[in-house]
Scaffold this active site. Structure first.
Site, PDB file in Angstrom:
ATOM      1  N   LYS A  88      40.269  42.895  36.086  1.00  0.00           N
ATOM      2  CA  LYS A  88      39.675  43.556  36.811  1.00  0.00           C
ATOM      3  C   LYS A  88      39.289  45.163  36.608  1.00  0.00           C
ATOM      4  CE  LYS A  88      38.183  40.316  39.115  1.00  0.00           C
ATOM      5  NZ  LYS A  88      38.205  39.119  38.419  1.00  0.00           N
TER       6      LYS A  88
HETATM    7  C1  LIG Z   1      38.557  37.307  39.681  1.00  0.00           C
HETATM    8  C2  LIG Z   1      38.402  37.228  40.884  1.00  0.00           C
HETATM    9  C3  LIG Z   1      38.799  36.089  41.656  1.00  0.00           C
HETATM   10  C4  LIG Z   1      40.281  35.710  41.941  1.00  0.00           C
HETATM   11  O1  LIG Z   1      41.160  36.284  40.466  1.00  0.00           O
HETATM   12  P1  LIG Z   1      42.851  36.306  40.200  1.00  0.00           P
HETATM   13  O2  LIG Z   1      43.318  37.330  40.838  1.00  0.00           O
HETATM   14  O3  LIG Z   1      41.974  35.563  38.653  1.00  0.00           O
HETATM   15  O4  LIG Z   1      42.688  34.670  41.069  1.00  0.00           O
HETATM   16  C5  LIG Z   1      37.678  35.572  42.950  1.00  0.00           C
HETATM   17  N1  LIG Z   1      37.239  36.062  43.151  1.00  0.00           N
HETATM   18  C6  LIG Z   1      36.306  36.814  42.010  1.00  0.00           C
HETATM   19  C7  LIG Z   1      34.923  36.983  41.886  1.00  0.00           C
HETATM   20  C8  LIG Z   1      36.823  37.193  40.886  1.00  0.00           C
HETATM   21  O5  LIG Z   1      35.977  37.665  40.017  1.00  0.00           O
END
Ligand SMILES: *Cc1c(COP(=O)(O)O)cnc(C)c1O
Length: 399
Positions: A186
């Site tokens: 992210k």
């Molecule tokens: C990455 C992501 C999540 C969840 O993230 P994690 O930290 O990997 O559990 C939820 N929604 C979206 C759209 C994402 O891209």
């Protein structure tokens, strides 16, 4: 796009401060931790950076969505409207609460179609969960309006759009609550982590307790805490929070690079007749982490993917229509309701029904769409080279 690309001395310094004390847990141990409270510091930084009153860190973005739903009172039998294009975490969180995911079409914004949301509302609908995919946003004015009219909870999944804004407000701070993910890929990362943001004190207090076995965190003696309601363990560790603290301080730098590279690359694609771009409800608020563009048809898009592969420039270009993590088309485990543990009958029925739900509107968008991930490490020269290579490959296809 991802903060891990610019990982360095700042992150190590923050982590080392935690290692010096050896107190890896975010709560308690007030003496030995010697004033080091990385999770609290990161929560304060989230509030200051994104303009939200309250922030509760969690162990992941999925945990943040789960926590937010719990705190907002979404649970067994409640229908939650979500888009057919998102990361699997959206329906995972909904199912884990005993709620029912109601998947609906996206439009050319690649996010919830407000018309599809309206059409999906039933007496059981409790919550609408827009997902701000690939760095940009849903039509929030329309969704806020629908939620007001029908008395629905608006929970923003802004996990992929850290730093994006809509009409001056940060994505994730507009609804009753919003979430970010700080997983490894992210915009800013903790390694693993997430956050619930809200301006509602009650929702925050509930989130805080829910992520730590229901502890009310009122007194100084953790062992004597009361438990006003059931909770789970969705805590972040101090080591993860320390990484995030270094990263959030670099967010402006990340966004500046992202936007600049995004604009240069876009200027090349704009030269190709027939290429169109994703609809962005507030273009000034696009975080720039992806450049998402459309070819005239599925056939053209498949040819473009093949041409990019041949030219050695496919890496970082996502054809979500053919990928099994982000779009309903390939979520067979969901559509078959394949679960390790028994789901409720209502959940099972809703999932099996997805096998015959018409997503042709979403298919029409997704089948001609490519998202190009924008790297923080590209030099300006490399972006121009990439743009020229895109241009050469696409001109042949669209000639
Ligand atoms: C990455 C992501 C999540 C969840 O993230 P994690 O930290 O990997 O559990 C939820 N929604 C979206 C759209 C994402 O891209």
């Amino acid at each position: 796009m991802p903060g891990f690309e610019l990982f360095g001395a700042e992150e190590k310094k923050e982590v080392n401060e935690v290692l010096e004390t050896g107190i890896l847990m975010r709560y308690g141990f007030d003496g030995p931790r010697k004033g080091i409270w990385k999770s609290k510091e990161l929560e304060a930084a989230v509030c200051a950076t994104f303009g939200t009153q309250y922030a509760q860190l969690t162990s992941s973005g999925t945990a943040a969505l789960t926590t937010a739903m719990a705190a907002l009172g979404v649970g067994a039998g409640d229908e939650v409207i979500m888009p057919a294009f998102t990361f699997v975490a959206s329906f995972e969180a909904i199912l884990s609460m005993g709620a029912i995911p109601v998947l609906v079409d996206i439009d050319e914004s690649l996010t919830l179609s407000p018309a599809a949301v309206k059409a999906a509302i039933t007496p059981k609908t409790k919550c609408v969960m827009p997902v701000h995919m690939c760095g940009s946003m849903a039509d929030m004015d329309a969704l806020v309006e629908i939620c007001k009219e029908h008395h629905l909870i608006l929970l923003e999944d802004a996990c992929q759009s850290i730093g994006g804004t809509y009409k001056g407000k940060h994505l994730g701070t507009i609804g009753h609550a919003g979430t970010f993910s700080f997983d490894f890929v992210k915009t800013i990362t903790c390694g693993e982590g997430g956050v619930v943001m809200t301006n509602d004190k009650e929702v925050y207090i509930k989130s805080d307790a829910f992520t730590d076995h229901g502890h009310d965190h009122v007194g100084v003696d953790r062992g004597a805490d009361l438990h006003p309601a059931l909770g789970y363990n969705f805590r972040i560790s101090e080591l993860h929070a320390a990484v995030g603290l270094a990263q959030i301080r670099k967010l402006d730098t990340f966004l500046t690079i992202q936007k600049k590279n995004n604009h240069i690359l876009r200027s090349y694609l704009e030269q190709v007749p027939g290429i169109q771009f994703r609809v962005v409800p507030d273009p000034a608020g696009d975080s720039g982490s992806f450049l998402t563009w459309f070819l005239p048809s599925q056939e053209h898009t498949e040819k473009a993917i093949a041409a990019f592969k041949e030219a050695g420039i496919l890496a970082g270009n996502f054809y979500w229509f053919g990928n099994n993590w982000h779009y309903i088309r390939k979520w067979d485990h969901l559509k078959n309701a394949t679960s390790l543990y028994p789901l409720s009958e209502a959940q099972q029925n809703a999932l099996i029904a997805l096998q015959h739900t018409d997503f042709s509107k979403s298919d029409a968008v997704m089948s001609k769409c490519i998202s190009t991930a924008i790297s923080l490490t590209w030099t300006e020269e490399q972006v121009h080279e990439k743009g020229a290579a895109f241009l050469a490959a696409l001109k042949k296809i669209l000639a």
